[in-house]
Every structure is written in structure tokens, then in C-alpha cells.
Design a protein around this motif. Structure first.
Motif, mmCIF file in Angstrom:
data_model
loop_
_atom_site.group_PDB
_atom_site.id
_atom_site.type_symbol
_atom_site.label_atom_id
_atom_site.label_comp_id
_atom_site.label_asym_id
_atom_site.label_seq_id
_atom_site.Cartn_x
_atom_site.Cartn_y
_atom_site.Cartn_z
ATOM 1 N N TYR A 33 0.837 -1.200 0.000
ATOM 2 C CA TYR A 33 0.000 0.000 0.000
ATOM 3 C C TYR A 33 0.871 1.249 0.000
ATOM 4 O O TYR A 33 1.961 1.258 0.565
ATOM 5 C CB TYR A 33 -0.868 0.050 1.274
ATOM 6 N N TYR A 35 0.408 5.361 1.136
ATOM 7 C CA TYR A 35 -0.400 6.382 1.779
ATOM 8 C C TYR A 35 0.302 7.729 1.677
ATOM 9 O O TYR A 35 1.525 7.818 1.673
ATOM 10 C CB TYR A 35 -0.600 6.070 3.264
ATOM 11 N N LEU A 43 -3.974 9.527 7.349
ATOM 12 C CA LEU A 43 -3.376 8.849 6.204
ATOM 13 C C LEU A 43 -4.439 8.628 5.136
ATOM 14 O O LEU A 43 -5.531 8.157 5.429
ATOM 15 C CB LEU A 43 -2.801 7.498 6.621
ATOM 16 N N LEU A 45 -5.179 6.775 1.376
ATOM 17 C CA LEU A 45 -4.689 5.708 0.511
ATOM 18 C C LEU A 45 -4.558 6.177 -0.925
ATOM 19 O O LEU A 45 -5.516 6.688 -1.515
ATOM 20 C CB LEU A 45 -5.638 4.506 0.606
ATOM 21 N N TYR A 48 -3.035 0.558 -3.927
ATOM 22 C CA TYR A 48 -2.695 -0.672 -3.247
ATOM 23 C C TYR A 48 -2.639 -1.821 -4.244
ATOM 24 O O TYR A 48 -3.220 -1.755 -5.323
ATOM 25 C CB TYR A 48 -3.651 -0.983 -2.095
ATOM 26 N N GLN A 50 -2.666 -6.181 -4.267
ATOM 27 C CA GLN A 50 -2.872 -7.411 -3.505
ATOM 28 C C GLN A 50 -2.035 -8.564 -4.050
ATOM 29 O O GLN A 50 -1.884 -9.591 -3.377
ATOM 30 C CB GLN A 50 -4.347 -7.798 -3.500
ATOM 31 N N LEU A 90 4.037 7.175 3.004
ATOM 32 C CA LEU A 90 4.252 5.954 3.766
ATOM 33 C C LEU A 90 3.855 4.738 2.945
ATOM 34 O O LEU A 90 2.802 4.707 2.316
ATOM 35 C CB LEU A 90 3.423 5.973 5.048
ATOM 36 N N SER A 94 1.022 -6.129 3.989
ATOM 37 C CA SER A 94 0.313 -7.070 4.855
ATOM 38 C C SER A 94 0.170 -8.397 4.137
ATOM 39 O O SER A 94 0.188 -8.447 2.899
ATOM 40 C CB SER A 94 -1.069 -6.525 5.241
ATOM 41 N N ARG A 96 -1.967 -11.232 2.455
ATOM 42 C CA ARG A 96 -3.166 -10.935 1.673
ATOM 43 C C ARG A 96 -4.439 -11.380 2.372
ATOM 44 O O ARG A 96 -5.448 -10.699 2.327
ATOM 45 C CB ARG A 96 -3.060 -11.614 0.309
ATOM 46 N N GLN A 102 -1.440 -3.983 9.029
ATOM 47 C CA GLN A 102 -0.459 -3.516 8.054
ATOM 48 C C GLN A 102 0.817 -3.098 8.775
ATOM 49 O O GLN A 102 0.774 -2.513 9.851
ATOM 50 C CB GLN A 102 -1.031 -2.347 7.247
ATOM 51 N N PHE A 104 4.310 -0.872 8.485
ATOM 52 C CA PHE A 104 4.696 0.354 7.804
ATOM 53 C C PHE A 104 6.204 0.521 7.694
ATOM 54 O O PHE A 104 6.965 0.125 8.582
ATOM 55 C CB PHE A 104 4.116 1.563 8.546
#
Lengths: 113, 115
Positions: A33, A35, A43, A45, A48, A50, A90, A94, A96, A102, A104
Motif C-alpha cells: 500500500y 499512503y 493517512l 490511501l 494498493y 494485492q 508511507l 500485509s 493478503r 499492516q 509500515f
């Protein structure tokens, strides 16, 4: 040590230039992801992903682009179309499925002059 | 769509006093809830999370939070503040659907700890 790295920590660019922010993870996570953080706004988004070779727009994707050619890498390009690019960026990752936490990276502070 | 509201963008406490940071969420399905902490110019670190089961969740650095479904709240507390707790705290909610997850963050609460 497993973790997420972002480089550089500080980045300065002239207005009108594209710039690419690096994000690498060795946690073997499928999802990654990006941010954007601005004072008082939390934050938000940007994009992202997957799975490798697939990504989706987040809430504020305009003026940004990404690629996901490798599982461990998810670079973000801030294009000249982004009207207000100065911010703290940022990256997170994570697993899936099965987890929602998450992890960072340390962030990149981009300043456009 | 889910959302998170953090009441109070700035909270100031004395060292040794109770810390209470408020978080209310909106979600149409059972949520997963998180508290993260951020020190200046750093990334976010997970303090604690609620997924299922016990509604009182204990995290790192002496923090805990209680999930109250009837109040749609997930407030963060610590019995005794320490100077090192000064940081920004973010509440987040996740609704997992179809694999993968997205977090929706609150706007953050800056905690100041005074002598």
C-alpha cells in the motif's frame, strides 16, 4: 531483519519533475500500500496491490502511478500532474488473507520546490 | 463504507496521569480495529488490535483499548503517562472483503505529556 524499507528519507524536487519513491519489503507479504500523510488529515490511501502485476486506485490516486513487477517491490511515481505533491509518503504491507494488520515503512518526506 | 472519528486532535496530560484517546467508528459489518503510534518523521507502529473475542485488548507499552459495540467505540487508555508516550496516535478500521484489506484511518490525536 525482516521489514519494509523506503528510500530516500528526504527528497527534494523541482516543480514539474516526476519523482519515484522506493518501497521494498522482505516480509513475503502479498499486499502492499501507499499512503499520503498531511498534517491534520491522517493517512489517505493512494494505491494498493494485492498481488504481483495487479494494483488498484485508492482514494487519492490522481497524479500518481505505481507498478508491481516483483512481490517485494512497489514503487510510487509522483507525476507532474499531482498539484500538491509535498507530503510525507508511507508504504505498508500485509499478508493478503487472514490478517488485517499492516506493517509500515519509515516514510519518505517529499518536498517540491 | 467505514469511517473513523478521533475526538480531540490534541490531548495534553501530566506525567503519571491517565491517558484517554477517543475513537469512534462506523461500519456496516463487524470491524477489525487498530491503534497505531507515530513518532516524528517515522512510520506507524502497531499498538494493539481487536479482531474477535475478548473486547478488552492489551497492547505494547502499557496501552489497552476496549471494543464497545453498543457505543461503536474503541478508546485507547493507559493508566499512567510517561514522557516517552508523547507521539501521534491513529485509530483505524478495516473491513476485510474478498481477500486483502484496506484500512481507514482517523485524523490522529497528538498526545503531549507534561512534567
Amino acid at each position: 531483519d525482516g521489514g519494509i524499507t523506503q528510500s530516500p528519507k528526504y527528497l527534494f524536487r523541482k516543480e514539474g519533475q516526476n519523482v519515484t519513491l522506493s518501497c521494498e519489503q522482505n516480509l513475503n507479504h502479498d499486499a502492499m500500500y501507499w499512503y499520503r500523510q498531511d498534517p491534520g488529515q491522517g493517512l489517505r490511501l493512494i494505491y494498493y496491490s494485492q498481488i504481483v502485476n495487479d494494483f488498484q486506485k485508492g482514494d487519492i490516486a490522481e497524479g500518481y502511478s505505481v507498478s508491481r513487477e516483483k512481490k517485494e517491490s512497489f514503487p510510487l511515481t509522483v507525476t507532474s500532474a499531482q498539484k500538491n505533491p509535498t507530503a510525507f509518503y508511507l508504504c505498508a504491507s500485509s499478508p493478503r488473507t487472514g490478517y488485517n494488520e499492516q506493517f509500515f515503512g519509515p516514510g519518505t518526506r517529499l518536498t517540491v520546490l | 463504507a467505514q469511517s473513523v472519528t478521533q475526538l480531540g486532535s490534541h490531548v495534553s496530560v501530566s506525567e503519571g496521569a491517565l491517558v484517554l484517546l477517543r475513537c469512534n467508528y462506523s461500519s456496516s459489518v463487524p470491524p477489525y480495529l487498530f491503534w497505531y503510534v507515530q513518532y516524528p518523521n517515522q512510520g506507524l507502529q502497531l499498538l494493539l488490535k481487536y479482531t474477535t473475542g475478548a473486547t478488552l485488548v492489551k497492547g505494547i507499552n502499557g496501552f489497552e483499548a476496549e471494543f464497545k459495540k453498543s457505543e461503536t467505540s474503541f478508546h485507547l487508555t493507559k493508566p499512567s503517562a510517561h514522557m516517552s508516550d508523547a507521539a501521534e496516535y491513529f485509530c483505524a478500521v478495516s473491513v476485510s472483503a474478498g481477500g486483502g484489506n484496506k484500512l481507514t484511518f482517523g485524523t490522529g490525536t497528538q498526545l503531549k505529556v507534561e512534567l
